[in-house]
Design a protein around this motif. Structure first.
Motif, short mmCIF file in Angstrom:
data_model
loop_
_atom_site.label_atom_id
_atom_site.label_comp_id
_atom_site.label_asym_id
_atom_site.label_seq_id
_atom_site.Cartn_x
_atom_site.Cartn_y
_atom_site.Cartn_z
N PHE A 106 -21.99 -0.26 35.12
CA PHE A 106 -23.05 1.00 34.78
C PHE A 106 -22.30 2.34 35.73
CE2 PHE A 106 -24.21 -3.33 36.35
CZ PHE A 106 -26.08 -3.67 35.28
N VAL A 107 -22.87 2.96 34.72
CA VAL A 107 -22.73 4.94 35.40
C VAL A 107 -24.07 5.91 35.60
CG1 VAL A 107 -20.58 5.05 34.04
CG2 VAL A 107 -23.35 5.26 32.80
N PRO A 108 -24.59 6.03 36.52
CA PRO A 108 -25.49 6.54 37.22
C PRO A 108 -26.24 6.65 35.77
CG PRO A 108 -24.28 7.51 38.54
CD PRO A 108 -22.91 6.29 37.34
N ASN B 1 -2.01 -10.47 36.76
CA ASN B 1 -0.65 -10.22 36.05
C ASN B 1 -1.34 -8.56 35.69
OD1 ASN B 1 0.90 -11.83 36.86
ND2 ASN B 1 1.44 -12.96 35.96
N THR B 2 -2.48 -8.73 35.26
CA THR B 2 -2.95 -7.00 34.51
C THR B 2 -3.91 -6.26 35.46
OG1 THR B 2 -2.69 -8.18 32.18
CG2 THR B 2 -3.70 -6.54 31.72
N PRO B 3 -3.45 -5.36 36.04
CA PRO B 3 -4.21 -4.54 36.77
C PRO B 3 -6.10 -4.08 35.99
CG PRO B 3 -2.34 -3.79 35.84
CD PRO B 3 -2.26 -4.31 35.02
N SER B 4 -6.59 -4.25 36.67
CA SER B 4 -7.39 -3.77 36.12
C SER B 4 -7.84 -2.08 36.13
CB SER B 4 -9.10 -4.17 37.08
OG SER B 4 -10.03 -3.31 36.52
N ASN B 5 -8.60 -1.59 34.78
CA ASN B 5 -8.50 0.38 35.42
C ASN B 5 -9.93 0.58 34.65
OD1 ASN B 5 -8.64 -0.79 32.77
ND2 ASN B 5 -7.47 0.33 31.30
N ILE B 6 -10.87 -0.06 35.48
CA ILE B 6 -12.26 -0.51 34.96
C ILE B 6 -12.61 2.11 35.64
CG2 ILE B 6 -14.87 0.07 36.00
CD1 ILE B 6 -13.99 -3.04 35.64
N LEU B 7 -12.15 2.53 36.82
CA LEU B 7 -12.19 3.19 37.65
C LEU B 7 -11.80 4.99 36.59
CD1 LEU B 7 -13.06 2.41 40.64
CD2 LEU B 7 -14.69 2.58 38.85
N GLU B 8 -11.20 4.07 36.23
CA GLU B 8 -10.08 4.80 35.21
C GLU B 8 -10.56 5.37 33.88
OE1 GLU B 8 -5.92 4.04 34.57
OE2 GLU B 8 -5.48 3.33 36.62
N VAL B 9 -10.58 3.85 33.65
CA VAL B 9 -11.79 4.38 32.20
C VAL B 9 -13.09 5.05 31.64
CG1 VAL B 9 -12.95 3.60 29.75
CG2 VAL B 9 -11.07 2.83 31.10
N TYR B 10 -13.72 4.49 33.28
CA TYR B 10 -14.95 5.49 33.60
C TYR B 10 -15.05 5.67 34.99
CZ TYR B 10 -16.17 2.71 29.73
OH TYR B 10 -16.57 1.84 28.65
N PRO B 11 -14.27 7.02 35.21
CA PRO B 11 -14.78 7.72 36.63
C PRO B 11 -15.71 7.67 38.14
CG PRO B 11 -13.15 9.09 35.07
CD PRO B 11 -14.40 7.88 34.45
N LYS B 12 -17.02 7.32 37.14
CA LYS B 12 -18.03 7.76 38.02
C LYS B 12 -18.76 6.24 37.84
CE LYS B 12 -18.48 12.12 37.16
NZ LYS B 12 -19.89 14.02 36.49
N ALA B 13 -18.63 5.54 36.78
CA ALA B 13 -18.91 4.09 37.77
C ALA B 13 -19.40 3.69 38.30
CB ALA B 13 -18.10 3.92 36.09
N SER B 14 -20.13 2.58 38.77
CA SER B 14 -19.88 1.27 39.47
C SER B 14 -20.36 -0.06 39.45
CB SER B 14 -20.68 1.51 40.41
OG SER B 14 -21.58 2.28 41.33
N PHE B 15 -19.92 -0.91 39.15
CA PHE B 15 -19.32 -2.43 38.47
C PHE B 15 -19.84 -4.22 39.43
CE2 PHE B 15 -15.24 -1.81 39.89
CZ PHE B 15 -14.77 -2.69 40.87
N TRP C 218 -29.81 3.09 36.43
CA TRP C 218 -28.07 2.86 36.08
C TRP C 218 -28.22 2.18 34.37
CZ3 TRP C 218 -24.30 3.03 40.18
CH2 TRP C 218 -25.06 3.32 40.63
N LYS C 219 -27.53 2.07 34.04
CA LYS C 219 -26.93 2.18 32.70
C LYS C 219 -25.41 1.62 32.24
CE LYS C 219 -30.68 4.02 30.42
NZ LYS C 219 -31.60 2.74 30.14
N LEU C 220 -25.75 0.69 32.00
CA LEU C 220 -24.49 -0.22 31.09
C LEU C 220 -23.45 0.61 30.50
CD1 LEU C 220 -23.76 -3.47 31.44
CD2 LEU C 220 -25.25 -4.42 29.85
N VAL C 221 -22.66 0.71 30.97
CA VAL C 221 -21.24 0.58 29.70
C VAL C 221 -20.12 0.05 29.35
CG1 VAL C 221 -21.91 3.16 30.59
CG2 VAL C 221 -20.32 1.70 31.92
N SER C 222 -20.34 -0.90 29.76
CA SER C 222 -19.02 -2.07 29.86
C SER C 222 -19.40 -3.25 29.92
CB SER C 222 -17.39 -1.68 30.28
OG SER C 222 -16.62 -2.04 29.50
#
Length: 236
Positions: free
Chosen positions: A217-219, A180-194, A224-228
């Protein structure tokens, strides 16, 4: 007269005979050339053909061709696997080496990252499992109560509460676990990959007992570097 010419004819014939023998000897010598590298004769009939040795000025590249550079998804999955293996082994030192030096590492207990409450640690600040400090990690789903846990207790409840290194489903760039809770990963980290490590829910519980671990991760150059680290589960 014939007797006087006979010695001259004899000499001329002898000279022609010697000249012919000399030419034959040179032709035989030209048909075999000794290779100085191996000291064995080389059949000159093959020179210029497929079996000829390269000229001394030529070089032969015997090295295997360089492999094609790995694609981004492959390197991303490899990085994620290393991080999840570190979590499985509780190897915080190796985990810290992946943390982005500028952003630090954010822990989110649910798929929706709370940028105001979710804790962020720089690599040198990452708590140990012996740390007795009680941290506030955000708000509990449903009740909204503060999540107050030591790092060890949070890790066991909201990080590695399943053997995610052996998860049956692994997905890069697409979330498998949704609630029920949407993910907002790419809103918080726009250039991230997961990459998501996912255990699907069981029929016994209507599929609502699914669990996921998402490493974000972010490039960074060619790496890659881990952010979350995001924990996913059914939420109200």
């Amino acid at each position: 007269m014939m007797r006087r010419l006979s010695p001259l004819l004899t000499a001329a014939l002898l000279a022609l005979t010697l000249a012919g023998c000399g030419g034959s000897a040179r032709d035989d010598d030209a048909s075999q050339i000794t290779d100085p590298a191996s000291a064995t004769p080389v059949d000159t009939a093959t020179v210029g053909g497929t079996s000829a040795s390269p000229a001394p000025s030529e070089t032969v590249d015997t090295a295997p061709p360089a492999s094609e550079p790995a694609d981004a998804e492959s390197t991303l999955k490899a990085a994620a696997k290393d991080v999840v293996d570190n979590l499985r082994d509780r190897d915080l030192k190796s985990l810290a080496s992946w943390i982005d030096p500028d952003r630090g590492l954010q822990f989110s207990p649910y798929s929706h990252i709370d940028v105001d409450k979710d804790l962020v640690f720089k690599a040198a600040e990452l708590p140990s499992f012996k740390d007795a400090t009680t941290y506030e990690w955000g708000s509990a789903d449903g009740s909204g109560d503060p999540i107050r846990l030591t790092f060890r207790d949070y890790f066991e409840k909201f990080v590695y509460d399943q053997d995610f290194a052996d998860a049956p489903n692994v997905s890069a760039g697409k979330l498998l676990g949704t609630g029920n809770t949407p993910s907002n990963i790419l809103e918080v980290y726009p250039k991230a990959s997961f990459v998501e490590y996912h255990y699907p829910g069981t029929d016994k519980n209507g599929g609502m007992d699914w669990k996921s671990l998402v490493v974000v991760f972010v490039p960074s150059g060619s790496d890659w570097k881990l952010v979350s680290i995001v924990h996913g589960q059914w939420t109200i």
